[in-house]
Design an enzyme around this catalytic site. Structure first.
Site, PDB file in Angstrom:
ATOM      1  N   HIS A 223      39.558  30.651  34.236  1.00 50.69           N
ATOM      2  CA  HIS A 223      39.514  29.573  35.065  1.00 50.69           C
ATOM      3  C   HIS A 223      38.293  29.025  35.113  1.00 50.69           C
ATOM      4  CE1 HIS A 223      40.762  26.532  38.055  1.00 50.69           C
ATOM      5  NE2 HIS A 223      40.953  27.463  39.153  1.00 50.69           N
ATOM      6  N   HIS A 262      44.637  25.428  27.069  1.00 50.44           N
ATOM      7  CA  HIS A 262      44.930  25.073  28.444  1.00 50.44           C
ATOM      8  C   HIS A 262      46.471  25.375  28.959  1.00 50.44           C
ATOM      9  CE1 HIS A 262      44.949  22.733  32.361  1.00 50.44           C
ATOM     10  NE2 HIS A 262      43.818  22.816  32.211  1.00 50.44           N
ATOM     11  N   ASP A 319      35.911  22.924  29.989  1.00 50.94           N
ATOM     12  CA  ASP A 319      34.884  23.929  30.198  1.00 50.94           C
ATOM     13  C   ASP A 319      34.140  23.890  28.612  1.00 50.94           C
ATOM     14  OD1 ASP A 319      35.134  24.771  32.643  1.00 50.94           O
ATOM     15  OD2 ASP A 319      36.973  25.762  32.020  1.00 50.94           O
TER      16      ASP A 319
HETATM   17  C1  COA Z   1      43.615  28.835  29.771  1.00 50.64           C
HETATM   18  C2  COA Z   1      44.637  29.706  29.272  1.00 50.64           C
HETATM   19  C3  COA Z   1      44.753  30.834  29.949  1.00 50.64           C
HETATM   20  C4  COA Z   1      46.000  28.987  28.989  1.00 50.64           C
HETATM   21  O1  COA Z   1      46.789  29.416  28.152  1.00 50.64           O
HETATM   22  P1  COA Z   1      48.366  29.676  28.586  1.00 50.64           P
HETATM   23  O2  COA Z   1      48.997  28.278  28.439  1.00 50.64           O
HETATM   24  O3  COA Z   1      48.833  30.424  29.481  1.00 50.64           O
HETATM   25  O4  COA Z   1      48.709  30.348  27.227  1.00 50.64           O
HETATM   26  P2  COA Z   1      48.518  31.876  26.896  1.00 50.64           P
HETATM   27  O5  COA Z   1      47.094  32.215  27.344  1.00 50.64           O
HETATM   28  O6  COA Z   1      49.681  32.418  27.097  1.00 50.64           O
HETATM   29  O7  COA Z   1      48.322  31.689  24.963  1.00 50.64           O
HETATM   30  C5  COA Z   1      49.305  31.122  24.411  1.00 50.64           C
HETATM   31  C6  COA Z   1      48.937  31.775  22.922  1.00 50.64           C
HETATM   32  O8  COA Z   1      47.810  31.175  22.424  1.00 50.64           O
HETATM   33  C7  COA Z   1      46.495  31.966  22.241  1.00 50.64           C
HETATM   34  N1  COA Z   1      45.715  31.441  22.903  1.00 50.64           N
HETATM   35  C8  COA Z   1      45.409  30.476  24.006  1.00 50.64           C
HETATM   36  N2  COA Z   1      44.282  29.928  24.082  1.00 50.64           N
HETATM   37  C9  COA Z   1      43.524  30.771  23.495  1.00 50.64           C
HETATM   38  C10 COA Z   1      42.070  30.559  23.001  1.00 50.64           C
HETATM   39  N3  COA Z   1      41.305  29.874  23.918  1.00 50.64           N
HETATM   40  N4  COA Z   1      41.786  31.425  21.962  1.00 50.64           N
HETATM   41  C11 COA Z   1      42.459  32.282  21.145  1.00 50.64           C
HETATM   42  N5  COA Z   1      43.832  32.301  21.328  1.00 50.64           N
HETATM   43  C12 COA Z   1      44.228  31.547  22.463  1.00 50.64           C
HETATM   44  C13 COA Z   1      47.096  33.048  23.092  1.00 50.64           C
HETATM   45  O9  COA Z   1      46.071  34.313  22.883  1.00 50.64           O
HETATM   46  C14 COA Z   1      48.512  33.250  23.121  1.00 50.64           C
HETATM   47  O10 COA Z   1      48.786  33.769  21.839  1.00 50.64           O
HETATM   48  P3  COA Z   1      50.166  34.732  21.441  1.00 50.64           P
HETATM   49  O11 COA Z   1      51.430  33.904  21.903  1.00 50.64           O
HETATM   50  O12 COA Z   1      49.889  35.206  20.202  1.00 50.64           O
HETATM   51  O13 COA Z   1      50.057  35.932  22.408  1.00 50.64           O
HETATM   52  C15 COA Z   1      44.066  30.240  27.751  1.00 50.64           C
HETATM   53  O14 COA Z   1      44.333  29.081  26.760  1.00 50.64           O
HETATM   54  C16 COA Z   1      42.634  30.598  27.733  1.00 50.64           C
HETATM   55  O15 COA Z   1      42.600  31.784  27.748  1.00 50.64           O
HETATM   56  N6  COA Z   1      41.875  29.816  27.084  1.00 50.64           N
HETATM   57  C17 COA Z   1      40.304  30.364  27.277  1.00 50.64           C
HETATM   58  C18 COA Z   1      39.755  30.358  28.666  1.00 50.64           C
HETATM   59  C19 COA Z   1      39.574  29.142  29.113  1.00 50.64           C
HETATM   60  O16 COA Z   1      38.643  28.260  28.556  1.00 50.64           O
HETATM   61  N7  COA Z   1      39.812  28.880  30.478  1.00 50.64           N
HETATM   62  C20 COA Z   1      39.547  27.523  31.031  1.00 50.64           C
HETATM   63  C21 COA Z   1      40.867  26.756  31.158  1.00 50.64           C
HETATM   64  S1  COA Z   1      40.424  25.181  31.831  1.00 50.64           S
END
Ligand code: COA
Length: 395
Positions: A223, A262, A319
């Site tokens: 987050h 996201h 971010d």
């Molecule tokens: C923000 C976040 C948690 C949202 O994710 P989400 O919609 O819940 O999606 P998931 O985390 O379930 O990811 C879906 C797939 O994409 C991949 N993915 C998502 N974001 C990724 C990233 N930044 N880098 C690498 N892979 C990523 C996941 O590993 C997952 O792969 P899989 O299906 O093979 O397991 C995720 O994109 C993330 O962790 N990003 C990095 C942290 C970040 O920048 N957070 C700030 C958010 S504003």
């Protein structure tokens, strides 16, 4: 009540309440605060005007904005006992932990803590918006052996933050850019920290209890903690020749590229688009364009790698570019997430008030989801309790 099966989905795509505060279209990259597009507010508004909008449902008249600004200015002082306790806290404490620990200290210093009227809550919101920048900057100065710097009424909210942090008045253009950053981060529907705030106050706990939960949720690297992790990544990659290889290796190792992806946006986060341009412009102005150039190279390499893996919807979030922007403004890496809180406090308070007063839609007072038990089970009569010395591993 009928059970709805949405477990283990992190509530993705599940509306849990109505809100009048903000709206996201994740497919088209649209973010709206109380009817106004984020691009419009970032181009024309100020953080304090936007904070009023979030708290009050409409943009203020000039007189209302003046009076709100004066109330914020008059509420900026931090009680001495908080500074005194900071002087005794371990200097290596994480600023987000210090901020979270300070919120109940602000609560016990609030003479109207028990006033649960709407006006009482609005006044608490004003005090929180006013004081959180001073908490963040005071901790930073005290941990570095300096005295907290007093607020200055002649500066904007962002300009005052920079002055209290660095002990000198900021460049007006940089202060305006930071004010825009505060507008961009002020609210974002039911994100993890806002939901935490709303969940806590749904028990009728006071605003500060909700905000303390919000700060805790924001601290996580998935987050608000992502901006600091992006900056650490950029610093690590400063001399890296093979960015594409680094990105591939990170993903192969099961690690995430910070600042990418996201839970709601499946296209470019509209805040990231504004911050990307700001990063380029600030880099040119301050002679530090290398951070923007590096961010662009990482973005391109990551997008190509995601595309190769069939994940075309993972794009930069707010971010990704706020990291280089804050770094060029002289914000230390571990203050980047507290700075997010300096802005998001406006949205948290607005959501807390909406939740407390059922402004968007009346709902059961308390959030109380279900869980499904998948642990040990010996039937409804329960397992037989045996004294410790009689237990075996098979029990
Ligand atoms: C923000 C976040 C948690 C949202 O994710 P989400 O919609 O819940 O999606 P998931 O985390 O379930 O990811 C879906 C797939 O994409 C991949 N993915 C998502 N974001 C990724 C990233 N930044 N880098 C690498 N892979 C990523 C996941 O590993 C997952 O792969 P899989 O299906 O093979 O397991 C995720 O994109 C993330 O962790 N990003 C990095 C942290 C970040 O920048 N957070 C700030 C958010 S504003």
């Amino acid at each position: 009540m009928e059970t709805v099966h949405i477990k283990n989905t992190g509530l993705r795509g599940v509306p849990v309440a109505d809100t009048k505060i903000s709206f996201i279209d994740g497919e088209q990259g649209v973010l709206i605060y109380r009817g106004y597009r984020i691009e419009e507010l970032a181009g024309k508004s100020t953080f304090l005007e936007t904070a009023w909008l979030l708290l009050n449902d409409e943009l203020p008249y000039a007189g209302q904005l003046n009076s709100f600004t004066r109330q914020i200015e008059e509420s900026r002082e931090i009680p001495d006992f908080i500074h005194d306790s900071f002087r005794r806290w371990p200097k290596g404490s994480f600023p987000m932990d210090v901020l979270q620990a300070s919120v109940p200290l602000l609560a016990i210093a609030d003479p109207e803590l028990q006033d649960e009227t709407r006006d009482g809550n609005l006044r608490k919101a004003i005090r929180l918006i006013a004081k959180i920048p001073g908490v963040v900057t005071a901790w930073h100065r005290i941990r570095n052996g300096m005295e907290p710097f007093p607020p200055d009424k002649s500066l904007s909210h962002a300009g005052n933050f920079l002055r209290q942090l660095h002990g000198k008045s900021p460049d007006p253009g940089v202060a305006r850019d930071l004010d825009i950053c505060l507008i961009l981060h002020a609210d974002h529907t039911f994100n993890a920290s806002t939901f935490a705030c709303r969940e806590v106050v749904s028990t009728r706990a006071h605003m500060y209890a909700g905000v303390a939960a919000g700060v805790g949720a924001l601290s996580g690297s998935l987050h608000g903690g992502a901006n600091a992790r992006v900056m650490k990544m950029l610093m690590e990659l400063e001399t890296e020749k093979d960015i594409a290889g680094w990105v591939r290796n990170e993903i192969n190792q099961g690690r995430k590229i910070m600042g990418m992806g996201h839970a709601v946006y499946k296209t470019m986060d509209p805040r990231a688009a504004i911050l990307r341009e700001m990063s380029r412009r600030l880099g040119e102005k301050l002679g530090e364009k290398k951070w923007y150039d590096l961010s662009i190279r990482v973005e391109q390499a990551a997008l190509e790698e995601f595309e190769r893996r069939g994940k075309k919807t993972i794009k930069p979030n707010c971010d990704f570019y706020s990291a280089s922007v804050y770094h060029m403004m002289g914000i230390p890496v571990d203050l980047m997430t507290p700075l997010f809180a300096v802005s998001r406090i406006a949205g948290w308070c607005a959501h807390i008030i909406e939740e407390k007063f059922g402004d968007a839609q009346a709902k059961p007072a308390l959030y109380r989801p279900e869980s499904e038990y998948v642990g040990h089970y010996c039937g409804k009569m329960g397992c037989t309790y045996r004294p410790a010395e009689e237990r075996t591993h098979t029990q």
